[in-house]
Design an enzyme around this catalytic site. Sequence first.
Site, PDB file in Angstrom:
ATOM      1  N   THR A  20       0.808  -1.212   0.000  1.00 50.84           N
ATOM      2  CA  THR A  20       0.000   0.000   0.000  1.00 50.84           C
ATOM      3  C   THR A  20       0.844   1.265   0.000  1.00 50.84           C
ATOM      4  OG1 THR A  20      -1.814  -1.124   1.145  1.00 50.84           O
ATOM      5  CG2 THR A  20      -1.764   1.273   1.303  1.00 50.84           C
ATOM      6  N   CYS A 298      -2.112 -17.595  21.693  1.00 48.69           N
ATOM      7  CA  CYS A 298      -2.283 -16.338  22.415  1.00 48.69           C
ATOM      8  C   CYS A 298      -1.314 -15.282  21.877  1.00 48.69           C
ATOM      9  CB  CYS A 298      -2.031 -16.531  23.908  1.00 48.69           C
ATOM     10  SG  CYS A 298      -3.187 -17.666  24.695  1.00 48.69           S
TER      11      CYS A 298
END
Length: 360
Positions: A20, A298
């Site tokens: 981007t 996690c």
Amino acid sequence: MGCMKEQRSQKILVINTGGTISMVHSDKDDNKSALKPSSSWEEVIYNYQFLKDMKVDYVQTSKIIDSSDMNYEIWLEIGKIIEENYDKYKGFVILHGTDTMSYTASVLSFMLKNLGKTVILTGAQRPIQEIRSDGLQNLLTSIEIIEKQTQVNSEICNSENEILPVIPEVCVFFRDHLFRGNRSRKLDSTNYFGFSSPNYLPLGQAGSKIKIYENRLLSKPEGKFYVDYKINPNVLMMDVFPGFNPKILKRIFQDDDSIKGLVLRTYGSGNTPQNKEFLETIKYIIDMGVIILNVTQCTVGSVEMGLYESNAILTELGVVNGYDMTPEAAITKFMCLLGKYDVEKVKERLVMNIAGELTK
């Protein structure tokens, strides 16, 4: 007595891979025209002519891609660009799409051996040519972090100029933070604070002044810099989840014996299902000569194999502890090690801290 400082005349090399940040309007005079990959530094900085005066050179990979198409061949190309230009430049800024930036930062940290200069990957949530783009600030700060680095002797240098220490690492800079590359993760798809380093404190912060935390940096190496190009991409990563069907996992390895490593993303501190069929599948895969590396699902925390009965048996079966490595670091480290070593040596090195990627 003043301190000795290196000259700051050496340039920085900007390496564009796509993403981007470097997208430009197909019609440079129409900011509503469709975005396309840039083909030159002039296109990237079209709206910011002051960038022409910066001490940078520009090169791009053979293909400018969306980072979702990133692959090990482009990693090798980036490594070659850095190797060929290592002695010519003070440091390197890599423009990269955000989706796979942490993977590239991680693999480069394992490929670039005895790295004594700074390599910073940066990107943007909005293209650099758009209003309110975060790309310009990310690019400018990345360049400035390297530009202001100065080798100093042991004396304290009193200077009005901002002087930063050399950062001998592959890093990710995003918004206001400099992260160790192999500790970074993209955690937000839209927020300008898109990246974090959940298990390691930032290497630096950029506000009105740039602060680098020297005690968090890797030590500068003594050996000669080189690039290790040996990568084996035949690695798989998979999550366990409630209702996980081990037959599917077993079938993958029955049908494809080219897979040499499995990164298993487990619950909590490394827990997995304890049913007979799952454990037999794990044993079957390991008996095939495949290495299984246990990392947690996690975001924050570490695998602690042996802490619970549900993961102690994995140790008995031969599963390797991934500690607090990110999934991105785990799979790229796996690829780099499998490209060079046999099974036992790969197991030994997976649990070694090679480039600051894990804490034991």
